[in-house]
Scaffold this motif. Structure first.
Motif, mmCIF file in Angstrom:
data_model
loop_
_atom_site.group_PDB
_atom_site.id
_atom_site.type_symbol
_atom_site.label_atom_id
_atom_site.label_comp_id
_atom_site.label_asym_id
_atom_site.label_seq_id
_atom_site.Cartn_x
_atom_site.Cartn_y
_atom_site.Cartn_z
ATOM 1 N N ASP A 216 0.877 -1.156 0.020
ATOM 2 C CA ASP A 216 -0.138 0.161 0.004
ATOM 3 C C ASP A 216 0.880 1.285 -0.054
ATOM 4 N N ALA A 217 1.119 1.940 -1.111
ATOM 5 C CA ALA A 217 1.867 2.991 -1.143
ATOM 6 C C ALA A 217 1.689 4.363 -0.312
ATOM 7 N N ASP A 218 0.246 4.367 -0.141
ATOM 8 C CA ASP A 218 -0.007 5.380 1.027
ATOM 9 C C ASP A 218 0.469 5.056 2.421
ATOM 10 N N LYS A 219 0.085 3.966 2.755
ATOM 11 C CA LYS A 219 0.481 3.344 4.151
ATOM 12 C C LYS A 219 2.127 3.361 4.204
ATOM 13 N N LEU A 220 2.816 2.997 3.031
ATOM 14 C CA LEU A 220 4.312 3.231 3.084
ATOM 15 C C LEU A 220 4.949 4.482 3.293
ATOM 16 N N ARG A 221 4.252 5.540 2.881
ATOM 17 C CA ARG A 221 4.790 6.764 3.126
ATOM 18 C C ARG A 221 4.440 7.463 4.387
ATOM 19 N N GLN A 222 3.477 6.821 4.900
ATOM 20 C CA GLN A 222 3.113 7.343 6.551
ATOM 21 C C GLN A 222 3.996 6.350 7.716
ATOM 22 N N MET A 223 4.766 5.276 7.239
ATOM 23 C CA MET A 223 5.373 4.573 8.134
ATOM 24 C C MET A 223 6.743 5.251 8.487
ATOM 25 N N SER A 224 6.981 4.658 9.752
ATOM 26 C CA SER A 224 8.461 5.233 10.165
ATOM 27 C C SER A 224 9.356 4.537 9.121
ATOM 28 N N PRO A 225 10.588 5.181 9.099
ATOM 29 C CA PRO A 225 11.790 4.783 8.434
ATOM 30 C C PRO A 225 11.999 3.163 8.573
ATOM 31 N N GLU A 226 12.029 2.507 9.820
ATOM 32 C CA GLU A 226 12.426 1.260 10.160
ATOM 33 C C GLU A 226 11.101 0.466 9.534
ATOM 34 N N ASP A 227 9.911 0.910 9.723
ATOM 35 C CA ASP A 227 8.939 0.052 9.173
ATOM 36 C C ASP A 227 8.596 -0.063 7.621
ATOM 37 N N GLN A 228 8.937 1.295 7.072
ATOM 38 C CA GLN A 228 9.282 1.100 5.842
ATOM 39 C C GLN A 228 10.004 -0.069 5.015
ATOM 40 N N ILE A 229 11.112 -0.386 5.916
ATOM 41 C CA ILE A 229 11.908 -1.167 5.231
ATOM 42 C C ILE A 229 11.385 -2.891 5.893
ATOM 43 N N LYS A 230 11.056 -2.830 6.924
ATOM 44 C CA LYS A 230 10.571 -3.899 7.623
ATOM 45 C C LYS A 230 9.234 -4.614 7.053
ATOM 46 N N LEU A 231 8.302 -3.608 7.079
ATOM 47 C CA LEU A 231 6.944 -3.969 6.526
ATOM 48 C C LEU A 231 6.403 -3.776 5.386
ATOM 49 N N GLY A 232 7.395 -2.561 4.647
ATOM 50 C CA GLY A 232 6.981 -2.140 3.266
ATOM 51 C C GLY A 232 8.108 -2.870 2.296
ATOM 52 N N GLY A 233 9.128 -3.233 2.637
ATOM 53 C CA GLY A 233 10.181 -3.816 1.669
ATOM 54 C C GLY A 233 10.920 -2.660 1.135
ATOM 55 N N ALA A 234 10.935 -1.469 1.537
ATOM 56 C CA ALA A 234 11.540 -0.315 0.878
ATOM 57 C C ALA A 234 13.204 -0.515 0.655
ATOM 58 N N THR A 235 13.526 -0.585 -0.362
ATOM 59 C CA THR A 235 15.109 -0.544 -0.589
ATOM 60 C C THR A 235 15.788 0.507 -1.188
ATOM 61 N N CYS A 236 15.009 1.510 -1.609
ATOM 62 C CA CYS A 236 15.488 2.684 -2.239
ATOM 63 C C CYS A 236 15.143 4.068 -1.341
ATOM 64 N N ASP A 237 15.949 5.077 -1.575
ATOM 65 C CA ASP A 237 15.601 6.329 -0.925
ATOM 66 C C ASP A 237 15.126 6.462 0.417
ATOM 67 N N SER A 238 15.471 5.387 1.131
ATOM 68 C CA SER A 238 15.263 5.378 2.635
ATOM 69 C C SER A 238 16.211 6.432 3.358
ATOM 70 N N THR A 239 15.478 7.250 4.279
ATOM 71 C CA THR A 239 16.252 8.230 5.075
ATOM 72 C C THR A 239 17.387 7.423 5.886
ATOM 73 N N LEU A 240 17.192 6.180 6.160
ATOM 74 C CA LEU A 240 18.408 5.188 6.834
ATOM 75 C C LEU A 240 19.401 4.854 6.169
ATOM 76 N N ASN A 241 19.387 5.104 4.874
ATOM 77 C CA ASN A 241 20.709 4.995 4.100
ATOM 78 C C ASN A 241 21.402 6.241 4.054
ATOM 79 N N THR A 242 22.541 5.915 4.421
ATOM 80 C CA THR A 242 23.481 7.348 4.515
ATOM 81 C C THR A 242 23.684 7.940 3.212
ATOM 82 N N TRP A 243 23.731 7.255 2.064
ATOM 83 C CA TRP A 243 23.707 8.111 0.630
ATOM 84 C C TRP A 243 22.411 8.499 0.170
ATOM 85 N N ARG A 244 21.474 8.402 1.047
ATOM 86 C CA ARG A 244 20.106 8.941 0.640
ATOM 87 C C ARG A 244 19.590 9.785 1.745
#
Length: 416
Positions: A216-244
């Motif tokens: 769910d793209a809308d829910k993904l945007r509202q998640m914490s950065p940690e949950d975006q990775i753990k629950l949303g599978g975010a691999t790109c443009d995470s604020t937890l990535n030092t290069w992004r």
């Protein structure tokens, strides 16, 4: 260390390592750290890599990991470099094949480089894991990058055409009895047209969604950065990535996948990996890695299920309209603009020749300057002429071929 794959499951890792020479930050340190971890924690049976563009980086990975991953292959075909695709495997590699995309951006965008590296889909056929098992075909790809969310810099039409080609390759191997796994940085978000093409035409399912449910793209945007990775599978443009880290919290997205034929493979687990930081360096890459584990099922004559006819026809229409609009606008005006530059440069060069004759009597030294700048104008014009006349025509024919293939598929579907 043991390199034997036991049982009927296979664990895969796909990772864009951000290996651009002279451009990627702390490339040597990052890739060396990745290779060391891969060797010390050899959990994966197959490792598919993207953006491995230098011989030095590939050699460093192979040299360190060869006792863990004895079967390796880096794909070479390209223009200035290869496509950056590589694979390491504990499973014996039976055969390899590379398909370069006919539609892949433009040589005029030299500052982006996608056209020059020859983006492709690399096919690696593995030996069956056990007697009677479906043989596995790993399709590793890195599709054209989007440089904006909308407009010509988004390259949406280019990726849609590449997705059609990928789906055709995947479908061919699936019909031949292979358990297809499509992995890589596909530069397409869940639900986008390229994503739907690969699912619909090849009958592939998203291994992440098999385990974690629909994205769910809308829910993904509202998640914490940690949950975006753990629950949303975010691999790109995470604020937890030092290069992004400069990206907005709502920009995190899922671009790295393992899409599978679920008639011959069953997803057992899926997770985002390599999210930790290298001490004193930062993240391993500007992407995070994606890992999935699959049970390889016995040989089967079943083919992957497809969406309903109406949904497939809708995808065909969307793709046809997108390509037709691109050809009537961007391809057309780009060709005219480049050819206009060519003819203007010829006119300017001829005018400079006349000026040189006159100036040579008044200020002979100045004629050298006019000759230099006239030659420079002509050289750039000739380059534009070649791109406008050769490349734009080639791109138009390649995209027209896509439209014809889609029409064939639609006709067959409607006749059933």
């Amino acid at each position: 260390m043991s390199t034997h794959v036991q049982g009927d499951s296979i664990k895969l890792l796909t990772f864009n390592l951000w290996g651009l020479k002279y451009v990627s930050k702390q490339r040597h340190e990052r890739i060396a750290a990745f290779a060391r971890k891969l060797r010390s924690q050899p959990d994966y049976d197959v490792v598919a890599l993207q953006e491995i563009w230098t011989d030095e980086d590939w050699k460093s990975i192979v040299d360190l990991c060869q006792d863990v991953y004895p079967y390796t292959r880096r794909y070479s075909s390209g223009i200035l470099t290869g496509p950056g695709l590589a694979i390491l495997s504990k499973v014996p590699i039976k055969r390899t094949f590379l398909y370069r995309f006919p539609v892949n951006g433009t040589p005029a965008a030299f500052y982006r480089g996608d056209w020059y590296v020859g983006k492709s889909v690399a096919v690696t056929l593995l030996e069956p894991l056990y007697e009677g098992a479906s043989p596995v075909a790993v399709l590793n790809s890195h599709m054209h990058a989007p440089y904006a969310l909308t407009g010509s810099s988004a390259y949406a039409c280019v990726r849609a055409c590449q997705a059609w080609d990928i789906a055709s390759v995947a479908q061919t191997y699936s019909e031949a009895g292979y358990a297809v796994i499509l992995v890589g940085d596909l530069n397409s978000r869940p639900g986008s047209l390229p994503y739907r093409i690969m699912q619909s035409e090849a009958g592939l399912t998203d291994s992440w969604e098999e385990i974690h449910g629909l994205t769910d793209a809308d829910k993904l945007r509202q998640m914490s950065p940690e949950d975006q990775i753990k629950l949303g599978g975010a691999t790109c443009d995470s604020t937890l990535n030092t290069w992004r880290a400069d990206r907005g919290p709502d920009e995190a997205c899922r671009l790295d996948y393992a899409l599978i034929d679920n008639t011959r493979l069953r997803a057992l687990d899926a997770s985002v990996q390599f999210t930790e930081k290298i001490p004193g360096v930062g993240s391993y890459s500007d992407h995070f890695a994606y890992s999935a584990t699959f049970k390889v099922l016995a040989k089967s004559n079943m083919l992957p299920s497809r969406p309903p006819k109406s949904e497939r026809l809708q995808i065909y229409q969307e793709l046809t309209d997108l390509v037709a609009e691109y050809l009537s606008s961007r391809n057309s005006w780009q060709s005219r603009l480049l050819l206009l530059h060519f003819w203007l440069s010829v006119f300017v060069f001829i005018a400079f020749l006349a000026v040189i004759v006159v100036v040579s009597f008044l200020a002979p030294w100045a004629s050298i300057l006019f000759l230099f700048f006239g030659g420079l104008v002509l050289a750039t014009g000739l380059l534009s002429g070649q791109i406008g006349f050769l490349f734009c025509r080639s791109e138009r024919r390649a995209m027209t071929e896509i439209i014809l293939q889609v029409a064939d598929a639609a006709r067959l579907l409607q006749d059933r």
